[in-house]
Design a protein around this motif. Structure first.
Motif, PDB file in Angstrom:
ATOM      1  N   GLY A 163      13.103   1.578  -9.523  1.00  0.00           N
ATOM      2  CA  GLY A 163      12.953   0.726  -8.360  1.00  0.00           C
ATOM      3  C   GLY A 163      14.278   0.246  -7.800  1.00  0.00           C
ATOM      4  O   GLY A 163      14.318  -0.643  -6.948  1.00  0.00           O
ATOM      5  N   CYS A 164      15.364   0.850  -8.281  1.00  0.00           N
ATOM      6  CA  CYS A 164      16.702   0.456  -7.825  1.00  0.00           C
ATOM      7  C   CYS A 164      16.835   0.623  -6.317  1.00  0.00           C
ATOM      8  O   CYS A 164      17.319  -0.275  -5.616  1.00  0.00           O
ATOM      9  N   GLN A 165      16.397   1.794  -5.791  1.00  0.00           N
ATOM     10  CA  GLN A 165      16.512   2.036  -4.357  1.00  0.00           C
ATOM     11  C   GLN A 165      15.734   0.985  -3.564  1.00  0.00           C
ATOM     12  O   GLN A 165      16.220   0.438  -2.576  1.00  0.00           O
ATOM     13  N   SER A 166      14.530   0.709  -4.020  1.00  0.00           N
ATOM     14  CA  SER A 166      13.655  -0.216  -3.298  1.00  0.00           C
ATOM     15  C   SER A 166      14.222  -1.625  -3.283  1.00  0.00           C
ATOM     16  O   SER A 166      14.275  -2.277  -2.234  1.00  0.00           O
ATOM     17  N   LEU A 167      14.645  -2.119  -4.451  1.00  0.00           N
ATOM     18  CA  LEU A 167      15.110  -3.505  -4.523  1.00  0.00           C
ATOM     19  C   LEU A 167      16.406  -3.710  -3.752  1.00  0.00           C
ATOM     20  O   LEU A 167      16.596  -4.738  -3.098  1.00  0.00           O
ATOM     21  N   THR A 168      17.323  -2.743  -3.814  1.00  0.00           N
ATOM     22  CA  THR A 168      18.572  -2.895  -3.062  1.00  0.00           C
ATOM     23  C   THR A 168      18.309  -2.821  -1.557  1.00  0.00           C
ATOM     24  O   THR A 168      18.963  -3.515  -0.772  1.00  0.00           O
ATOM     25  N   THR A 169      17.334  -2.003  -1.154  1.00  0.00           N
ATOM     26  CA  THR A 169      16.995  -1.917   0.272  1.00  0.00           C
ATOM     27  C   THR A 169      16.301  -3.196   0.739  1.00  0.00           C
ATOM     28  O   THR A 169      16.576  -3.700   1.827  1.00  0.00           O
ATOM     29  N   ILE A 170      15.393  -3.727  -0.090  1.00  0.00           N
ATOM     30  CA  ILE A 170      14.739  -5.003   0.238  1.00  0.00           C
ATOM     31  C   ILE A 170      15.785  -6.101   0.359  1.00  0.00           C
ATOM     32  O   ILE A 170      15.749  -6.925   1.274  1.00  0.00           O
ATOM     33  N   TYR A 171      16.744  -6.085  -0.559  1.00  0.00           N
ATOM     34  CA  TYR A 171      17.805  -7.102  -0.532  1.00  0.00           C
ATOM     35  C   TYR A 171      18.643  -6.981   0.738  1.00  0.00           C
ATOM     36  O   TYR A 171      19.081  -7.993   1.306  1.00  0.00           O
ATOM     37  N   SER A 172      18.868  -5.738   1.200  1.00  0.00           N
ATOM     38  CA  SER A 172      19.660  -5.537   2.419  1.00  0.00           C
ATOM     39  C   SER A 172      18.932  -6.040   3.658  1.00  0.00           C
ATOM     40  O   SER A 172      19.546  -6.260   4.700  1.00  0.00           O
ATOM     41  N   LEU A 220       0.823  -1.211   0.000  1.00  0.00           N
ATOM     42  CA  LEU A 220       0.000   0.000   0.000  1.00  0.00           C
ATOM     43  C   LEU A 220       0.858   1.264   0.000  1.00  0.00           C
ATOM     44  O   LEU A 220       0.462   2.293  -0.545  1.00  0.00           O
ATOM     45  N   TYR A 221       2.034   1.185   0.612  1.00  0.00           N
ATOM     46  CA  TYR A 221       2.887   2.357   0.745  1.00  0.00           C
ATOM     47  C   TYR A 221       3.786   2.593  -0.465  1.00  0.00           C
ATOM     48  O   TYR A 221       4.335   3.685  -0.626  1.00  0.00           O
ATOM     49  N   HIS A 222       3.958   1.573  -1.299  1.00  0.00           N
ATOM     50  CA  HIS A 222       4.971   1.634  -2.350  1.00  0.00           C
ATOM     51  C   HIS A 222       4.356   1.877  -3.725  1.00  0.00           C
ATOM     52  O   HIS A 222       3.282   1.367  -4.038  1.00  0.00           O
ATOM     53  N   ASN A 223       5.058   2.663  -4.560  1.00  0.00           N
ATOM     54  CA  ASN A 223       4.557   2.983  -5.899  1.00  0.00           C
ATOM     55  C   ASN A 223       4.733   1.850  -6.898  1.00  0.00           C
ATOM     56  O   ASN A 223       4.086   1.847  -7.942  1.00  0.00           O
ATOM     57  N   GLY A 224       5.640   0.921  -6.610  1.00  0.00           N
ATOM     58  CA  GLY A 224       5.849  -0.189  -7.532  1.00  0.00           C
ATOM     59  C   GLY A 224       7.168  -0.111  -8.283  1.00  0.00           C
ATOM     60  O   GLY A 224       7.885   0.888  -8.232  1.00  0.00           O
ATOM     61  N   ILE A 225       7.452  -1.196  -9.006  1.00  0.00           N
ATOM     62  CA  ILE A 225       8.700  -1.353  -9.751  1.00  0.00           C
ATOM     63  C   ILE A 225       8.386  -1.410 -11.243  1.00  0.00           C
ATOM     64  O   ILE A 225       7.425  -2.076 -11.653  1.00  0.00           O
ATOM     65  N   THR A 226       9.188  -0.720 -12.043  1.00  0.00           N
ATOM     66  CA  THR A 226       9.050  -0.796 -13.495  1.00  0.00           C
ATOM     67  C   THR A 226      10.197  -1.628 -14.059  1.00  0.00           C
ATOM     68  O   THR A 226      11.362  -1.292 -13.858  1.00  0.00           O
ATOM     69  N   ALA A 227       9.851  -2.732 -14.728  1.00  0.00           N
ATOM     70  CA  ALA A 227      10.862  -3.644 -15.275  1.00  0.00           C
ATOM     71  C   ALA A 227      10.619  -3.844 -16.766  1.00  0.00           C
ATOM     72  O   ALA A 227       9.480  -4.058 -17.197  1.00  0.00           O
ATOM     73  N   LEU A 228      11.691  -3.771 -17.536  1.00  0.00           N
ATOM     74  CA  LEU A 228      11.617  -3.964 -18.981  1.00  0.00           C
ATOM     75  C   LEU A 228      12.361  -5.236 -19.353  1.00  0.00           C
ATOM     76  O   LEU A 228      13.296  -5.646 -18.664  1.00  0.00           O
ATOM     77  N   CYS A 229      11.961  -5.846 -20.454  1.00  0.00           N
ATOM     78  CA  CYS A 229      12.674  -7.030 -20.923  1.00  0.00           C
ATOM     79  C   CYS A 229      12.571  -7.122 -22.443  1.00  0.00           C
ATOM     80  O   CYS A 229      11.686  -6.517 -23.061  1.00  0.00           O
ATOM     81  N   ASP A 230      13.509  -7.876 -23.012  1.00  0.00           N
ATOM     82  CA  ASP A 230      13.483  -8.079 -24.464  1.00  0.00           C
ATOM     83  C   ASP A 230      12.376  -9.047 -24.865  1.00  0.00           C
ATOM     84  O   ASP A 230      11.784  -8.923 -25.929  1.00  0.00           O
ATOM     85  N   LYS A 231      12.119 -10.025 -23.986  1.00  0.00           N
ATOM     86  CA  LYS A 231      11.109 -11.036 -24.293  1.00  0.00           C
ATOM     87  C   LYS A 231      10.368 -11.419 -23.025  1.00  0.00           C
ATOM     88  O   LYS A 231      10.975 -11.606 -21.970  1.00  0.00           O
ATOM     89  N   LEU A 232       9.059 -11.544 -23.149  1.00  0.00           N
ATOM     90  CA  LEU A 232       8.186 -11.844 -22.018  1.00  0.00           C
ATOM     91  C   LEU A 232       7.234 -12.968 -22.427  1.00  0.00           C
ATOM     92  O   LEU A 232       6.532 -12.853 -23.443  1.00  0.00           O
ATOM     93  N   ASP A 233       7.207 -14.057 -21.678  1.00  0.00           N
ATOM     94  CA  ASP A 233       6.301 -15.186 -21.960  1.00  0.00           C
ATOM     95  C   ASP A 233       5.550 -15.561 -20.696  1.00  0.00           C
ATOM     96  O   ASP A 233       6.165 -15.880 -19.672  1.00  0.00           O
ATOM     97  N   LEU A 234       4.225 -15.511 -20.753  1.00  0.00           N
ATOM     98  CA  LEU A 234       3.379 -15.865 -19.610  1.00  0.00           C
ATOM     99  C   LEU A 234       2.562 -17.107 -19.935  1.00  0.00           C
ATOM    100  O   LEU A 234       1.823 -17.136 -20.924  1.00  0.00           O
ATOM    101  N   ASP A 235       2.704 -18.138 -19.111  1.00  0.00           N
ATOM    102  CA  ASP A 235       1.941 -19.383 -19.263  1.00  0.00           C
ATOM    103  C   ASP A 235       0.830 -19.375 -18.217  1.00  0.00           C
ATOM    104  O   ASP A 235       1.079 -19.548 -17.020  1.00  0.00           O
ATOM    105  N   ASP A 236      -0.409 -19.180 -18.668  1.00  0.00           N
ATOM    106  CA  ASP A 236      -1.535 -19.097 -17.740  1.00  0.00           C
ATOM    107  C   ASP A 236      -1.847 -20.429 -17.066  1.00  0.00           C
ATOM    108  O   ASP A 236      -2.454 -20.455 -15.984  1.00  0.00           O
TER     109      ASP A 236
END
Length: 576
Positions: free
Chosen positions: A290-299, A259-275
């Motif tokens: 989202g660099c700050q968020s992910l590195t802080t989560i990792y810490s 609820l507090y976080h705006n989210g992460i934006t991730a790009l990729c060359d190819k994306l495949d989703l198997d429902d």
């Protein structure tokens, strides 16, 4: 091998003439090629030599709030315990800066003073980099891990040891040169009902809530390769935003993280989703926001692995580089809210913008961070609130030693600086003087001492103050300040007054260096440019020049051009 590249490069004249051995040349090469430092900045950062105490270079990154302490090992062989012991020794000595300063070489003495003053002012992260073309032995690798754990236990300052070996040097060099690195591949198993797929602007898109316990498994967080297309890299964990992220994860209500976080934006060359299996396969994965968020989560990975908290991810399949770059820039326009952001909506700032743009129909006043000049507005008449405020501090307050400090300007001194409005022509002229300095600086055609050239965020405003002091001294108005608009004629042919200002700034620097030598004291440049003594020395130097300017070729004409009517002077704003 990268060793062969370095050996070839350091044969260039710059390295041969400025550094006495290959070890120093290697560090200079690393600073220039990886950290993209100028010749002057690289030389200023290097502390290698007798009594360097295992510290070969010190970089201070004010934007990222990092103190980077570099030790270089330039050879093609295995590295055992010694270099790591030297780093640990450096860390121990950093805990007692006074003793370290007493026993180290002159170049490091100056840097120690920088480190001390900075650690007193702000929360900085200390990063020890072991930069080497060799390879760690197994026992040395174990020591590295042990040292990293030891250092991480200290609460203040935050610190870390980073091994920069051949693969890392190559990766960082490639990043600096904007080359492509190996593509990151990763597979998420999404939770049914917690994701949706769609097509946006003809790009395959998946929006998903992903558990933090899965987030810490994403490759490339630790070595930062996941963020290579991010326009901003990770800030230290001690920043306010990152502290709050960590506090939410480790607090009583980690489930609120989504609820507090705006989210992460991730790009990729190819994306495949198997429902059928809810698996999301990603190739060429890059996080651009989202660099700050992910590195802080990792810490805080131990807590994150135990948590049931989620974070929002937006995945886009976009192989086109130009679109990727645009997304990276646009999604990173937000950062932690600063004092200047809060002041941008102040009624006085809004009024200033309105008046300025009414006076100059083709002008534009930028009051908000990230705001851009419209295409139909004149770049030469565009004013940025931050630059203008710093110029006011240097010119109206005669305190260039405070102008570098954005936080002080918009916190402590805002009421003073914006107590009254400013005439639009004064605003434009003042910023034109600064743009003249900035353009000359960028074109590397200023005859300024190389030590002062190495600290542009300070020296530019001292040079602006020196120009202003020329008008004060020439008109015997030492206790007053000229309205900038009264000096506009000299902007048509500013070279002479700029030369006087440059010479005065150089003389002020020489003056203080001589004083310290006579007193047998350690001189610290950054402390000096932050002190009132730098103001006094510049005024003294300008005054001496103006007394003898009639004896200088063209001096009499210059003094006449510096003449300003007495009514065009006013008492300076007192920011003391």
């Amino acid at each position: 091998m990268i060793l062969d590249v370095i050996l070839r490069d350091i044969k260039e004249i710059y390295y041969q003439q400025n550094y006495s051995n290959d070890d120093e040349r290697f560090i200079a090469w690393y600073l220039k090629k990886v950290y993209l430092k100028s010749d002057v900045e690289a030389k200023y950062a290097i502390t290698d030599g007798m009594n360097d105490k295992g510290i070969d270079a010190v970089l201070i990154d004010e934007e990222k709030k990092q103190i980077i302490i570099i030790q270089g090992k330039f050879y093609n062989s295995s590295i055992d315990h010694e270099p790591l012991q030297e780093i640990l020794s450096s860390w121990v000595q950093i805990q007692d800066l006074q003793t370290l300063q007493q026993n180290c070489n002159q170049k490091l003495k100056n840097k120690i003073d920088d480190i001390h003053s900075i650690l007193q002012e702000d929360e900085y992260e200390v990063i020890f980099e072991l930069v080497t073309t060799g390879n760690l032995t197994k026992s040395a690798s174990e020591d590295l891990l042990a040292f990293q754990n030891t250092i991480s236990e200290f609460e203040s300052p935050d610190a870390n040891i980073v091994l920069v070996d051949e693969p890392v040097i190559i990766a960082r060099l490639d990043e600096a040169l904007n080359y492509e690195l190996p593509k990151i591949k990763h597979t998420f198993v999404l939770e049914c009902g917690n994701y949706m797929k769609m097509t946006i602007a003809n790009f395959k898109t998946v929006i998903a809530a992903i558990k933090l316990s899965d987030v810490v498994k994403i490759p490339g967080i630790k070595d930062r390769t996941l963020f290579r297309k991010n326009v901003r890299q990770a800030l230290p964990s001690s920043t306010k935003v990152n502290k709050k992220i960590k506090q939410t994860i480790e607090g009583d209500n980690p489930d609120y993280f989504f609820l507090y976080h705006n989210g992460i934006t991730a790009l990729c060359d190819k994306l495949d989703l198997d429902d059928d299996t809810n698996t999301l396969d990603l190739t060429g994965l890059n996080v651009v926001n989202g660099c700050q968020s992910l590195t802080t989560i990792y810490s805080a990975s131990l807590k994150a692995r135990e948590s049931n908290a989620y974070i929002l991810f937006k995945f886009y399949e976009i192989p086109q580089k130009d679109i990727v770059n645009n997304i990276s820039v646009n999604t990173n326009s937000q950062t932690a809210v600063k004092s200047r952001d809060l002041r941008s909506n102040d009624k006085r700032v809004i009024a200033l913008k309105r008046t300025y743009e009414e006076t100059f129909k083709d002008g534009y006043f930028i009051r908000q961070r990230g705001e851009e000049r419209p295409a139909d507005k004149d770049e030469n008449k565009t004013v940025d609130l931050v630059v203008f405020s710093k110029c006011v501090m240097a010119w109206y307050c005669q305190r260039p030693n405070i102008a570098y400090n954005e936080n002080k300007i918009f916190d402590k001194y805002f009421e003073l600086l914006f107590k009254e409005s400013y005439e639009s022509y004064d605003i434009l002229t003042l910023v034109k003087w600064f743009k003249l300095i900035d353009n000359k600086w960028n074109s590397c055609c200023l005859n300024l001492n190389e030590n002062l050239l190495a600290i542009p965020s300070y020296s530019k405003f001292h040079l602006l103050f020196a120009i202003q002091s020329c008008f004060c001294a020439a008109n015997n108005q030492l206790d007053k300040v000229p309205f900038p608009s009264a000096t506009i004629k000299l902007l048509e042919n500013p070279d002479q007054v700029l030369d006087v200002a440059l010479n005065s700034l150089n003389s002020a620097f020489d003056m203080v260096i001589e004083e310290y030598k006579q007193k047998d004291k350690i001189f610290n440049l950054q402390n000096w440019v932050k002190s009132n003594d730098s103001v006094i020395k510049i005024q003294t130097s300008v005054g001496l020049t103006m007394r003898v300017i009639g004896n200088i070729p063209g001096g009499s004409d210059l003094k006449k051009s510096l003449h300003v009517q007495p009514e065009k002077f006013f008492l300076r704003l007192k920011a003391d």
